[in-house]
Write a protein that holds these residues in place. Structure first.
Motif, PDB file in Angstrom:
ATOM      1  N   TYR A  74      10.346  -1.626  -0.089  1.00 49.33           N
ATOM      2  CA  TYR A  74      11.195  -2.683   0.449  1.00 49.33           C
ATOM      3  C   TYR A  74      11.382  -2.559   1.963  1.00 49.33           C
ATOM      4  CZ  TYR A  74      12.365  -3.910  -4.362  1.00 49.33           C
ATOM      5  OH  TYR A  74      12.288  -4.309  -5.672  1.00 49.33           O
ATOM      6  N   VAL A  75      10.935  -1.450   2.536  1.00 48.58           N
ATOM      7  CA  VAL A  75      11.093  -1.220   3.977  1.00 48.58           C
ATOM      8  C   VAL A  75       9.953  -1.860   4.771  1.00 48.58           C
ATOM      9  CG1 VAL A  75      11.291   0.561   5.761  1.00 48.58           C
ATOM     10  CG2 VAL A  75      12.336   0.924   3.516  1.00 48.58           C
ATOM     11  N   GLY A  76       8.773  -1.969   4.163  1.00 50.49           N
ATOM     12  CA  GLY A  76       7.596  -2.468   4.861  1.00 50.49           C
ATOM     13  C   GLY A  76       7.266  -3.907   4.512  1.00 50.49           C
ATOM     14  N   PRO A  77       6.065  -4.361   4.891  1.00 50.96           N
ATOM     15  CA  PRO A  77       5.662  -5.734   4.591  1.00 50.96           C
ATOM     16  C   PRO A  77       5.572  -5.969   3.084  1.00 50.96           C
ATOM     17  CG  PRO A  77       3.799  -4.461   5.442  1.00 50.96           C
ATOM     18  CD  PRO A  77       5.021  -3.631   5.632  1.00 50.96           C
ATOM     19  N   GLU A  91       0.995 -11.653   5.676  1.00 48.58           N
ATOM     20  CA  GLU A  91       2.262 -10.961   5.517  1.00 48.58           C
ATOM     21  C   GLU A  91       2.353  -9.760   6.458  1.00 48.58           C
ATOM     22  OE1 GLU A  91       5.988 -10.144   4.527  1.00 48.58           O
ATOM     23  OE2 GLU A  91       4.897 -11.910   3.817  1.00 48.58           O
ATOM     24  N   VAL A  92       1.257  -9.045   6.630  1.00 48.94           N
ATOM     25  CA  VAL A  92       1.232  -7.914   7.559  1.00 48.94           C
ATOM     26  C   VAL A  92       1.445  -8.414   8.990  1.00 48.94           C
ATOM     27  CG1 VAL A  92      -0.230  -6.122   8.564  1.00 48.94           C
ATOM     28  CG2 VAL A  92      -0.163  -6.435   6.088  1.00 48.94           C
ATOM     29  N   ARG A  93       0.789  -9.520   9.346  1.00 46.43           N
ATOM     30  CA  ARG A  93       0.968 -10.087  10.688  1.00 46.43           C
ATOM     31  C   ARG A  93       2.427 -10.495  10.911  1.00 46.43           C
ATOM     32  NH1 ARG A  93      -2.407 -13.858  10.282  1.00 46.43           N
ATOM     33  NH2 ARG A  93      -4.152 -12.954  11.454  1.00 46.43           N
ATOM     34  N   LYS A  94       3.008 -11.149   9.930  1.00 47.49           N
ATOM     35  CA  LYS A  94       4.402 -11.589  10.022  1.00 47.49           C
ATOM     36  C   LYS A  94       5.339 -10.400  10.221  1.00 47.49           C
ATOM     37  CE  LYS A  94       7.955 -13.747   7.087  1.00 47.49           C
ATOM     38  NZ  LYS A  94       8.202 -14.354   5.755  1.00 47.49           N
ATOM     39  N   PHE A  95       5.127  -9.331   9.444  1.00 46.52           N
ATOM     40  CA  PHE A  95       5.981  -8.146   9.549  1.00 46.52           C
ATOM     41  C   PHE A  95       5.811  -7.479  10.911  1.00 46.52           C
ATOM     42  CE2 PHE A  95       6.896  -3.648   9.116  1.00 46.52           C
ATOM     43  CZ  PHE A  95       8.099  -3.638   8.445  1.00 46.52           C
ATOM     44  N   ALA A  96       4.571  -7.363  11.373  1.00 47.36           N
ATOM     45  CA  ALA A  96       4.315  -6.709  12.663  1.00 47.36           C
ATOM     46  C   ALA A  96       4.968  -7.485  13.808  1.00 47.36           C
ATOM     47  CB  ALA A  96       2.821  -6.585  12.897  1.00 47.36           C
ATOM     48  N   PRO A 100       8.264  -5.341  16.407  1.00 43.92           N
ATOM     49  CA  PRO A 100       7.362  -4.915  17.489  1.00 43.92           C
ATOM     50  C   PRO A 100       7.516  -3.453  17.884  1.00 43.92           C
ATOM     51  CG  PRO A 100       9.177  -6.239  18.354  1.00 43.92           C
ATOM     52  CD  PRO A 100       9.251  -6.332  16.863  1.00 43.92           C
ATOM     53  N   ASP A 101       8.632  -2.827  17.504  1.00 45.06           N
ATOM     54  CA  ASP A 101       8.858  -1.433  17.896  1.00 45.06           C
ATOM     55  C   ASP A 101       8.367  -0.428  16.861  1.00 45.06           C
ATOM     56  OD1 ASP A 101      10.055  -2.271  20.267  1.00 45.06           O
ATOM     57  OD2 ASP A 101      12.044  -2.418  19.333  1.00 45.06           O
ATOM     58  N   GLU A 102       7.906  -0.905  15.716  1.00 47.75           N
ATOM     59  CA  GLU A 102       7.381   0.003  14.686  1.00 47.75           C
ATOM     60  C   GLU A 102       6.059   0.590  15.162  1.00 47.75           C
ATOM     61  OE1 GLU A 102       8.478   1.094  11.766  1.00 47.75           O
ATOM     62  OE2 GLU A 102      10.337  -0.068  11.665  1.00 47.75           O
ATOM     63  N   GLU A 103       6.006   1.928  15.238  1.00 47.10           N
ATOM     64  CA  GLU A 103       4.775   2.585  15.704  1.00 47.10           C
ATOM     65  C   GLU A 103       3.637   2.374  14.713  1.00 47.10           C
ATOM     66  OE1 GLU A 103       3.064   7.074  16.748  1.00 47.10           O
ATOM     67  OE2 GLU A 103       5.192   6.778  16.309  1.00 47.10           O
ATOM     68  N   TRP A 104       3.953   2.464  13.420  1.00 53.17           N
ATOM     69  CA  TRP A 104       2.981   2.242  12.348  1.00 53.17           C
ATOM     70  C   TRP A 104       3.506   1.117  11.455  1.00 53.17           C
ATOM     71  CZ3 TRP A 104      -1.219   5.385  10.119  1.00 53.17           C
ATOM     72  CH2 TRP A 104      -1.675   6.397  10.986  1.00 53.17           C
ATOM     73  N   ILE A 105       2.615   0.317  10.907  1.00 54.27           N
ATOM     74  CA  ILE A 105       2.959  -0.666   9.875  1.00 54.27           C
ATOM     75  C   ILE A 105       2.540  -0.056   8.542  1.00 54.27           C
ATOM     76  CG2 ILE A 105       2.694  -3.025   9.053  1.00 54.27           C
ATOM     77  CD1 ILE A 105       3.937  -2.728  11.871  1.00 54.27           C
ATOM     78  N   VAL A 106       3.513   0.277   7.726  1.00 54.93           N
ATOM     79  CA  VAL A 106       3.255   0.976   6.461  1.00 54.93           C
ATOM     80  C   VAL A 106       3.827   0.150   5.323  1.00 54.93           C
ATOM     81  CG1 VAL A 106       3.642   3.084   5.136  1.00 54.93           C
ATOM     82  CG2 VAL A 106       3.374   3.198   7.624  1.00 54.93           C
ATOM     83  N   ALA A 135      -1.304   0.952   7.461  1.00 54.96           N
ATOM     84  CA  ALA A 135      -1.679   1.695   6.257  1.00 54.96           C
ATOM     85  C   ALA A 135      -0.969   1.072   5.067  1.00 54.96           C
ATOM     86  CB  ALA A 135      -1.305   3.170   6.387  1.00 54.96           C
ATOM     87  N   LEU A 136      -1.742   0.560   4.128  1.00 52.65           N
ATOM     88  CA  LEU A 136      -1.197  -0.068   2.929  1.00 52.65           C
ATOM     89  C   LEU A 136      -1.653   0.700   1.700  1.00 52.65           C
ATOM     90  CD1 LEU A 136      -1.933  -3.854   3.667  1.00 52.65           C
ATOM     91  CD2 LEU A 136       0.130  -2.545   4.255  1.00 52.65           C
ATOM     92  N   ARG A 137      -0.707   1.055   0.843  1.00 53.21           N
ATOM     93  CA  ARG A 137      -1.046   1.664  -0.435  1.00 53.21           C
ATOM     94  C   ARG A 137      -1.424   0.572  -1.427  1.00 53.21           C
ATOM     95  NH1 ARG A 137      -0.934   7.501  -1.277  1.00 53.21           N
ATOM     96  NH2 ARG A 137       0.626   8.360   0.113  1.00 53.21           N
ATOM     97  N   ALA A 138      -2.416   0.848  -2.258  1.00 55.21           N
ATOM     98  CA  ALA A 138      -2.758  -0.063  -3.348  1.00 55.21           C
ATOM     99  C   ALA A 138      -1.747   0.088  -4.468  1.00 55.21           C
ATOM    100  CB  ALA A 138      -4.165   0.227  -3.868  1.00 55.21           C
ATOM    101  N   TRP A 139      -1.794  -0.846  -5.407  1.00 55.92           N
ATOM    102  CA  TRP A 139      -0.891  -0.829  -6.556  1.00 55.92           C
ATOM    103  C   TRP A 139      -0.950   0.499  -7.299  1.00 55.92           C
ATOM    104  CZ3 TRP A 139      -3.178   0.380 -11.081  1.00 55.92           C
ATOM    105  CH2 TRP A 139      -4.572   0.274 -11.108  1.00 55.92           C
ATOM    106  N   ASP A 140      -2.101   1.180  -7.295  1.00 58.11           N
ATOM    107  CA  ASP A 140      -2.256   2.410  -8.086  1.00 58.11           C
ATOM    108  C   ASP A 140      -1.768   3.652  -7.355  1.00 58.11           C
ATOM    109  OD1 ASP A 140      -4.246   2.765  -6.174  1.00 58.11           O
ATOM    110  OD2 ASP A 140      -5.900   2.736  -7.603  1.00 58.11           O
ATOM    111  N   TYR A 141      -1.486   3.545  -6.048  1.00 59.02           N
ATOM    112  CA  TYR A 141      -1.065   4.669  -5.216  1.00 59.02           C
ATOM    113  C   TYR A 141      -2.094   5.794  -5.189  1.00 59.02           C
ATOM    114  CZ  TYR A 141       3.450   2.843  -3.832  1.00 59.02           C
ATOM    115  OH  TYR A 141       4.447   2.097  -3.245  1.00 59.02           O
TER     116      TYR A 141
END
Length: 552
Positions: A74-77, A91-96, A100-106, A135-141
């Motif tokens: 719930y913290v990321g995109p 969705e990643v673009r919208k979140f980024a 703008p201050d997030e060093e990584w988009i996770v 960095a995005l985790r897949a559904w299976d982690y």
């Protein structure tokens, strides 16, 4: 005193249902049925809860999940709801842009079936965020999709070899694709990612509690706990911020197991010293294999088709023989299981393929033979495939199969990724819940949230019908393995309580048990399977205290 009345009360024990239940001021069930009415009448100031014709039962437990990971989603995109690669990128673009201050988009968890072969290209994410790592985790982690900046930060180049317990797929020209499979590869990225702030992580546990309590769950087995996670749980306990029960399973890594063992003992002591009624650390978690969808689940017979290595233009598998991946080689799993069993920990093994299930059973049998009899309640989670020769071994060894009923359906994941890899005949031998239950194995159920829905009623709907939410196929897929609704309810309550060594405390509504309760708006035993996800959780109680109340 609190008197619950005017509804159907299912105790989870043999015998007729009742209509009244009394909870004392310490959150303990003190009387049931007519005895509850009599005792309530003799006590001043009794609070009455009118069940309004609804259904009261023991609250659910979740025998295998990842609440920290679920809360952090719930913290990321918000990529989980996305139905296409284009939606994920947007969705990643919208979140980024909003951060703008997030060093990584996770973020997590994207649907791995949205790209052919579950192979996702870094360049797709570069379109959204070209200047910061993603960095995005897949559904299976078990899988991660990253952009080019993340690959650069991790030092992953075309010359980087596949690490132990991992794979780095390449494009046909030899360049790195951007999909990383299994921990050895994923760890290359996580090692250079900044750590989450402890306050963010404690808040994530609160988010997980909100999620679970709203679905009637009051106990969860966190099945993958690393040192940072332990710190977060202990901090939350010290802050009195835990609002449901958690048991921790420390992650055993074959690459550094000998260096971990003392840490498991120290971690258990830290949890005991925290002295929280909602936190225990009884368990150690092993991975015996990966997942079928990556062809890293360990099989007794080869996959129908190998994964394609784009850098070499040839079929491959981690073992080189099409049998998938064994995380622990040779006797190493048996020796590690014996060691943690010797220290009094409960063994909890992820095993997807039939070869992994056999290796897990062999390891548990070795621990029992080496250390002698005791009440150990070892767990094998998932048990997607089990060979006929191993079916009876669960009951004989006292092994709890902790299974995920939601997975027993012919959804897109199954039809697009799983069946083509296993073949129809072998695919039809998956998730043999009823066979294991009838063999005498002590069945427990779980969700693996956030890999899949953490709502027990979602899982039960599939487990008793073997049909998708759309009703396919008619009559159910492998219907001989469907559970009865009452058996599924029991496996998600008393079955999980037995896994938790807590059958005397919760999981059934009996005098002297903790008042861990869930109030539903209707009787699930009389509700068609496809309607079970729509059953409303009116309220959830933990030790008699209201943890969740439905608000329309």
């Amino acid at each position: 005193m609190t008197l619950f009345h005017n509804g159907t009360i299912w105790t989870g024990t043999p015998g007729p249902t009742i209509t009244t239940l009394l909870v004392d001021d310490h959150g303990v069930i003190s009387a049931l049925g007519e005895d509850a009415v009599t005792a309530a009448g003799q006590s001043e100031g009794t609070v009455e809860v009118d069940l309004e014709g609804g259904f009261l039962m023991p609250s659910f437990g979740d025998g295998h999940a990842h609440p920290m990971l679920g809360g952090l989603e719930y913290v990321g995109p918000a990529v989980r709801p996305c139905d296409s690669v284009e939606e994920i990128v947007a969705e990643v673009r919208k979140f980024a842009e909003a951060n703008p201050d997030e060093e990584w988009i996770v973020g997590a968890s994207y649907n791995g079936s949205l790209a052919e072969g579950s192979l996702f290209d870094a360049r797709w994410l570069d379109e959204a965020v070209p200047d910061r790592p993603v960095a995005l985790r897949a559904w299976d982690y078990h899988t991660m999709w990253v952009n080019s900046v993340a690959l650069q930060r991790a030092g992953i180049t075309p010359d980087t070899p596949d690490p132990v317990i991992g794979e780095i797929p390449h494009r046909e020209d030899g360049s790195v694709l951007g999909t990383l499979r299994e921990w050895g590869a994923v760890d290359l990225v996580t090692a250079v990612m900044p750590k989450r702030d402890v306050d963010v992580r404690v808040a994530a546990l609160g988010t997980a509690a909100d999620y679970y309590l709203a679905r009637g769950v009051t106990w969860v087995q966190d099945a993958w706990v690393e040192p940072d996670d332990l710190d977060t749980y202990v901090t939350a306990a010290q802050r009195d911020a835990l609002r449901m029960r958690f048991n921790l399973a420390f992650y055993a890594d074959p690459r550094r197991f000998e260096d971990q063992v003392d840490g498991f003992v120290d971690g258990r002591r830290r949890v005991e010293d925290a002295n929280s009624p909602f936190l225990t650390a009884h368990t150690v978690k092993f991975f015996a294999d990966g997942v079928v969808e990556n062809e890293t689940g360990a099989l007794l017979e080869p996959y129908c088709s190998g994964l394609h290595d784009h850098s070499r233009g040839q079929e491959r598998s981690d073992s080189g023989d099409g049998l998938g991946m064994q995380v622990w080689e040779g006797d190493s799993l048996a020796n590690a299981a014996r060691r943690v069993d010797e220290l009094g920990f409960q063994i909890h093994i992820h095993a997807i393929g039939d070869a992994a299930v056999r290796q897990a059973l062999d390891a548990i049998e070795y621990a029992i033979e080496s250390n002698g009899p005791r009440d150990r309640r070892p767990v094998i989670a998932h048990v997607q495939l089990v060979d006929d020769a191993d079916l009876e071994r669960f009951a004989a060894l006292g092994v709890i199969p902790c299974m995920q009923p939601l997975w027993a359906q012919m959804d897109a994941l199954m039809t697009v990724l799983t069946v083509p890899r296993l073949g129809t005949e072998r695919a039809d031998r998956q998730y043999r819940m009823r066979s294991l239950d009838e063999s005498g194995a002590p069945l427990a159920l779980g969700s693996d949230w956030p890999v899949s829905s953490g709502a027990p009623l979602d899982g039960i709907a599939i487990g008793i019908s073997r049909r998708t939410p759309d009703g396919e196929p008619e009559g159910g897929w492998t219907p001989q393995e469907a559970l009865t609704v009452e058996r599924a309810l029991s496996a998600y309550t008393a079955g999980v309580a037995e896994q938790a060594f807590a059958e005397d405390s919760w999981g059934r509504l009996v005098s002297g048990a903790s008042a861990d309760l869930v109030w539903l708006d209707r009787d699930p035993r009389d509700t068609p399977a496809h309607q079970l996800p729509d059953v409303v959780v009116k309220a959830t109680y933990l030790r008699g205290e209201l943890g969740h109340q439905y608000s329309p």
